[in-house]
Design a protein around this motif. Structure first.
Motif, mmCIF file in Angstrom:
data_model
loop_
_atom_site.group_PDB
_atom_site.id
_atom_site.type_symbol
_atom_site.label_atom_id
_atom_site.label_comp_id
_atom_site.label_asym_id
_atom_site.label_seq_id
_atom_site.Cartn_x
_atom_site.Cartn_y
_atom_site.Cartn_z
ATOM 1 N N PHE A 41 0.810 -1.223 0.000
ATOM 2 C CA PHE A 41 0.000 0.000 0.000
ATOM 3 C C PHE A 41 0.845 1.275 0.000
ATOM 4 O O PHE A 41 0.299 2.381 0.006
ATOM 5 C CB PHE A 41 -0.949 0.006 1.205
ATOM 6 C CG PHE A 41 -1.935 -1.129 1.187
ATOM 7 C CD1 PHE A 41 -3.052 -1.092 0.358
ATOM 8 C CD2 PHE A 41 -1.723 -2.252 1.974
ATOM 9 C CE1 PHE A 41 -3.951 -2.146 0.335
ATOM 10 C CE2 PHE A 41 -2.617 -3.313 1.957
ATOM 11 C CZ PHE A 41 -3.734 -3.267 1.128
ATOM 12 N N GLY A 42 2.159 1.123 0.010
ATOM 13 C CA GLY A 42 3.065 2.270 -0.110
ATOM 14 C C GLY A 42 3.085 3.199 1.078
ATOM 15 O O GLY A 42 3.529 4.350 0.955
ATOM 16 N N GLN A 43 2.634 2.727 2.254
ATOM 17 C CA GLN A 43 2.621 3.570 3.451
ATOM 18 C C GLN A 43 3.841 3.271 4.320
ATOM 19 O O GLN A 43 4.177 2.104 4.554
ATOM 20 C CB GLN A 43 1.348 3.332 4.272
ATOM 21 C CG GLN A 43 0.084 3.895 3.638
ATOM 22 C CD GLN A 43 -1.141 3.593 4.483
ATOM 23 O OE1 GLN A 43 -1.493 2.445 4.682
ATOM 24 N NE2 GLN A 43 -1.786 4.641 4.989
ATOM 25 N N ASP A 44 4.496 4.317 4.784
ATOM 26 C CA ASP A 44 5.678 4.141 5.633
ATOM 27 C C ASP A 44 5.308 3.874 7.086
ATOM 28 O O ASP A 44 6.105 3.351 7.856
ATOM 29 C CB ASP A 44 6.583 5.383 5.559
ATOM 30 C CG ASP A 44 7.262 5.515 4.209
ATOM 31 O OD1 ASP A 44 7.588 4.458 3.620
ATOM 32 O OD2 ASP A 44 7.449 6.652 3.745
ATOM 33 N N GLN A 48 -2.224 5.043 10.539
ATOM 34 C CA GLN A 48 -3.486 5.334 9.855
ATOM 35 C C GLN A 48 -3.730 4.307 8.760
ATOM 36 O O GLN A 48 -3.307 4.477 7.619
ATOM 37 C CB GLN A 48 -3.453 6.756 9.266
ATOM 38 C CG GLN A 48 -3.237 7.868 10.279
ATOM 39 C CD GLN A 48 -4.369 7.993 11.279
ATOM 40 O OE1 GLN A 48 -5.523 7.684 10.981
ATOM 41 N NE2 GLN A 48 -4.044 8.461 12.482
ATOM 42 N N VAL A 49 -4.374 3.228 9.131
ATOM 43 C CA VAL A 49 -4.729 2.200 8.146
ATOM 44 C C VAL A 49 -6.208 1.865 8.306
ATOM 45 O O VAL A 49 -6.815 2.175 9.330
ATOM 46 C CB VAL A 49 -3.892 0.907 8.327
ATOM 47 C CG1 VAL A 49 -2.407 1.179 8.149
ATOM 48 C CG2 VAL A 49 -4.175 0.253 9.678
ATOM 49 N N ASN A 50 -6.785 1.223 7.302
ATOM 50 C CA ASN A 50 -8.170 0.768 7.420
ATOM 51 C C ASN A 50 -8.194 -0.747 7.545
ATOM 52 O O ASN A 50 -7.194 -1.417 7.305
ATOM 53 C CB ASN A 50 -9.026 1.259 6.245
ATOM 54 C CG ASN A 50 -8.475 0.787 4.894
ATOM 55 O OD1 ASN A 50 -8.262 -0.413 4.692
ATOM 56 N ND2 ASN A 50 -8.241 1.728 3.983
ATOM 57 N N TYR A 51 -9.350 -1.258 7.891
ATOM 58 C CA TYR A 51 -9.460 -2.694 8.145
ATOM 59 C C TYR A 51 -9.182 -3.525 6.891
ATOM 60 O O TYR A 51 -8.656 -4.637 6.981
ATOM 61 C CB TYR A 51 -10.837 -3.042 8.706
ATOM 62 C CG TYR A 51 -10.980 -4.524 8.974
ATOM 63 C CD1 TYR A 51 -10.191 -5.158 9.931
ATOM 64 C CD2 TYR A 51 -11.884 -5.293 8.241
ATOM 65 C CE1 TYR A 51 -10.299 -6.524 10.161
ATOM 66 C CE2 TYR A 51 -12.004 -6.658 8.472
ATOM 67 C CZ TYR A 51 -11.200 -7.260 9.426
ATOM 68 O OH TYR A 51 -11.298 -8.614 9.651
ATOM 69 N N LYS A 87 -5.586 4.738 23.261
ATOM 70 C CA LYS A 87 -5.480 5.159 24.655
ATOM 71 C C LYS A 87 -4.651 6.428 24.790
ATOM 72 O O LYS A 87 -4.947 7.296 25.626
ATOM 73 C CB LYS A 87 -4.854 4.035 25.484
ATOM 74 C CG LYS A 87 -4.723 4.327 26.966
ATOM 75 C CD LYS A 87 -4.130 3.138 27.704
ATOM 76 C CE LYS A 87 -4.012 3.423 29.201
ATOM 77 N NZ LYS A 87 -3.449 2.251 29.940
ATOM 78 N N THR A 88 -3.601 6.548 23.974
ATOM 79 C CA THR A 88 -2.704 7.710 24.032
ATOM 80 C C THR A 88 -3.111 8.807 23.045
ATOM 81 O O THR A 88 -2.347 9.742 22.799
ATOM 82 C CB THR A 88 -1.258 7.281 23.754
ATOM 83 O OG1 THR A 88 -1.184 6.585 22.490
ATOM 84 C CG2 THR A 88 -0.740 6.358 24.852
ATOM 85 N N LYS A 89 -4.335 8.623 22.460
ATOM 86 C CA LYS A 89 -4.925 9.632 21.559
ATOM 87 C C LYS A 89 -4.090 9.876 20.303
ATOM 88 O O LYS A 89 -4.073 10.987 19.741
ATOM 89 C CB LYS A 89 -5.175 10.948 22.308
ATOM 90 C CG LYS A 89 -6.051 10.801 23.543
ATOM 91 C CD LYS A 89 -6.426 12.129 24.142
ATOM 92 C CE LYS A 89 -7.190 11.973 25.443
ATOM 93 N NZ LYS A 89 -8.399 11.147 25.332
ATOM 94 N N GLN A 90 -3.401 8.835 19.835
ATOM 95 C CA GLN A 90 -2.670 8.932 18.573
ATOM 96 C C GLN A 90 -3.590 8.642 17.387
ATOM 97 O O GLN A 90 -3.321 9.075 16.270
ATOM 98 C CB GLN A 90 -1.505 7.931 18.568
ATOM 99 C CG GLN A 90 -0.510 8.093 19.704
ATOM 100 C CD GLN A 90 0.189 9.437 19.673
ATOM 101 O OE1 GLN A 90 0.711 9.855 18.643
ATOM 102 N NE2 GLN A 90 0.172 10.144 20.796
#
Length: 298
Positions: A41-44, A48-51, A87-90
């Motif tokens: 998916f080319g993400q480093d 932020q990913v979807n199911y 939990k850490t609001k990331q």
């Protein structure tokens, strides 16, 4: 600069108090998914990913022949990471919130019989050398205390209270518990200590159980030891330290011990964990019931 993975590692270590082995397994699973996500998916980053992306990873693991049990473990690692980020609001939403684990077959772990235990303890120890005395003590400690393999390996000399006939073990999440030990085990411990003191070069002096080279035992050594001795007397598929722990609990329950007491001895945090050992005691109860009830004697 610290990353979310670094923070997650600290969280597992300091707050959850997981072992280094467990933490490494979690981080390896997360790293594995990171590589898959980047390649496909080319993400480093995987914050932020979807199911659908995670589902593609699961499908690829299935296609590669990875067992459902292993896949569930890998996904559980990922799920724990996203729960931490939430939990850490990331992140604002856990992408695995509605994920259902893959079905896995239930593996029935059959405990050793008293006959098999006696065969190992009474027949196979014909010499009185250091290794024979140590091995017999290890088997007997597993069977009479129900301790975990890692608890036995990390047992220290200072943890044994000979006058009170107890020993202290460090369980999961660094929880300590005191276990009673039988007089026969005290005798074996004293004999083993005498033999242990005659070793030429002791490197890990604080630990109770050592190799003949004076080194602390490791997981594979203890597993091989148990498997080797019980292979000569049992045809059961699994012959491991955990089966001895299972045997300890089952035999106690079969002989009238209450579930709460067994729970405390095993170091379980809830009764649900202990109840998996009740299937064998239930079989024993059925046998006694059928043999004893008047209605079954007609």
């Amino acid at each position: 600069m610290a990353t979310n993975k670094d923070a997650f590692k600290d969280y597992l270590q300091l707050e959850k108090k997981y072992s280094s082995h467990t933490i490494n397994a979690y981080l390896n699973d997360i790293t594995y998914f990171e590589s898959f996500n980047k390649d496909n998916f080319g993400q480093d980053t995987i914050e932020q990913v979807n199911y659908n992306q995670i589902r593609s990873w699961v499908v690829s693991l299935v296609d590669d022949g990875v067992s459902n049990t292993t896949i569930n473990r890998k996904v559980a690692s990922l799920k724990a990471f996203y729960k931490f980020l939430l939990k850490t609001k990331q992140i604002e939403l856990n992408p695995l919130l509605k994920h259902k684990a893959l079905k896995t077959p239930k593996i029935l772990q059959i405990p050793f019989s008293e006959k098999e235990l006696n065969a190992v303890l009474d027949i196979t120890f014909e010499t009185n050398g250091f290794e024979e005395i140590r091995n017999k003590l290890i088997i007997d400690l597993f069977y009479t205390t129900g301790m975990r393999r890692t608890e036995l390996i990390h047992l220290k000399l200072m943890n044994i209270n000979f006058s009170n006939q107890t020993l202290k073990v460090l369980g999961k999440r660094n929880k300590e518990r005191i276990l009673p030990i039988l007089p026969v085990i005290i005798e074996q411990l004293l004999l083993y200590k005498k033999e242990r003191s005659s070793l030429e070069n002791i490197m890990d002096d604080e630990y109770l159980f050592l190799t003949k080279k004076g080194l602390k035992l490791n997981d594979s050594f203890v597993y091989r030891l148990i498997n080797s001795y019980f292979s000569s007397v049992s045809e059961k598929v699994k012959k491991s330290p955990h089966i001895l722990r299972h045997t300890f609990a089952t035999h106690l329950l079969n002989n009238g011990a209450d579930l709460n007491s067994v729970k405390e001895l095993l170091g379980h945090s809830s009764l649900a964990s202990t109840q998996i050992y009740t299937h064998s005691s239930l079989s024993e109860l059925k046998k006694v019931y059928q043999e004893s009830h008047p209605r079954n004697k007609k």
